[in-house]
Scaffold this active site. Structure first.
Site, PDB file in Angstrom:
ATOM      1  N   HIS A   3       1.009  -1.085   0.128  1.00 56.66           N
ATOM      2  CA  HIS A   3       0.183   0.041  -0.076  1.00 56.66           C
ATOM      3  C   HIS A   3       0.870   1.284   0.070  1.00 56.66           C
ATOM      4  O   HIS A   3       2.220   1.398   0.200  1.00 56.66           O
ATOM      5  CB  HIS A   3      -1.002   0.025   1.343  1.00 56.66           C
ATOM      6  CG  HIS A   3      -0.206   0.122   2.570  1.00 56.66           C
ATOM      7  ND1 HIS A   3       0.174   0.980   3.076  1.00 56.66           N
ATOM      8  CD2 HIS A   3       0.081  -0.925   3.420  1.00 56.66           C
ATOM      9  CE1 HIS A   3       0.713   0.815   4.309  1.00 56.66           C
ATOM     10  NE2 HIS A   3       0.502  -0.253   4.443  1.00 56.66           N
ATOM     11  N   CYS A  14       3.197  -4.654   6.991  1.00 54.15           N
ATOM     12  CA  CYS A  14       2.696  -4.442   5.489  1.00 54.15           C
ATOM     13  C   CYS A  14       3.885  -3.963   4.638  1.00 54.15           C
ATOM     14  O   CYS A  14       4.751  -3.323   5.258  1.00 54.15           O
ATOM     15  CB  CYS A  14       1.605  -4.031   5.250  1.00 54.15           C
ATOM     16  SG  CYS A  14      -0.074  -4.527   5.684  1.00 54.15           S
TER      17      CYS A  14
END
Length: 266
Positions: free
Chosen positions: A174, A190
């Site tokens: 992301h 992440c």
């Protein structure tokens, strides 16, 4: 701050596995190594490794700065996405087989590991909502902070404007609203990318794109009689250090189909 507008993209080498070239640039007043690196799509830790004698937070004016924009491609099949955690860099092999693009990334900080293994992109979303997992909400609570149950799209959303969900449950690639976290261990596990980089990768990739997450601190290439080594500091946790540094070093030669004993005699 001038930003990159396209990814660092190279034609696939006709022989060997090296792309790019080392560059230099002159620093400007009030720039950090991170500011300079972002102009060239290089992460802060990569810049520190390449410029060990430079104060990373206050470079000064007119200094010659090395840009480490020459890369040995990571081991493994030349397809989809390969994320090298030790390098804090992502490689995307274009489906036509003619080009490879590479981007700096932020990865899981200590205590919040980014797992290694094989995955695929299973969903993509522009302007995502963020629903903080219970583990992150608990971590905030321990620090005396609170998180809303849902964070809407906008400048306060830590996912940025784009997210791609991996088949590994709970993990994403992301964007970010804190670009200073790119090129360092900054996330809860992440993969974070500069806003301009995740936008480029988002539109390059398709659902089902394979993703391989590896920890390869040493990469080796041989062109003619010359052997090249690209070295990064291995991540410190035992999860990533299943081999000793010398075993990881030898493994890099094996993955490059080069006899390690030949190197030691060379």
């Amino acid at each position: 701050l001038p930003l990159t507008t396209v990814a660092i993209t190279f034609p696939m080498p006709k022989s060997g596995n090296i792309v790019g070239a080392i560059q230099t640039t002159k620093s400007h007043n009030r720039e950090s190594l991170g500011d300079i690196g972002r102009r060239f799509d290089i992460g802060i830790y990569e810049m520190i490794e390449a410029n060990p004698t430079v104060n990373p937070w206050s470079v000064g004016n007119g200094k010659t700065i090395t840009i480490p924009s020459k890369f040995i491609l990571p081991p493994g099949p030349s397809e989809g996405i390969i994320i090298n955690l030790a390098e804090m860099r992502l490689y995307f092999y274009h489906p036509d087989g003619k080009y490879v693009s590479t981007f700096p990334i932020g990865i899981g900080r200590k205590g919040w590991l980014t797992p290694t293994g094989d995955a695929r992109i299973v969903s993509k979303e522009k302007d995502p909502y963020w629903i903080p997992p219970d583990s992150i909400r608990a971590a905030y609570k321990r620090k005396g902070k609170s998180l809303p149950k849902v964070v809407p799209p906008g400048p306060d959303n830590p996912l940025g404007q784009y997210k791609m969900k991996l088949s590994i449950p709970g993990y994403l690639i992301h964007g970010t609203n804190k670009p200073g976290g790119i090129g360092v261990r900054s996330s809860s596990g992440c993969i974070r990318m500069f806003p301009e980089d995740i936008e480029a990768l988002f539109y390059m990739t398709n659902l089902g794109t394979p993703v391989q997450i590896i920890h390869s601190p040493y990469k080796v290439a041989k062109i003619g009689s010359q052997i090249y080594l690209e070295a990064h500091e291995p991540l410190s946790e035992s999860y990533y250090r299943k081999l000793t540094p010398i075993e990881m070093f030898k493994q890099a030669f094996h993955e490059a189909n080069i006899d390690y004993l030949y190197f030691t005699k060379w």
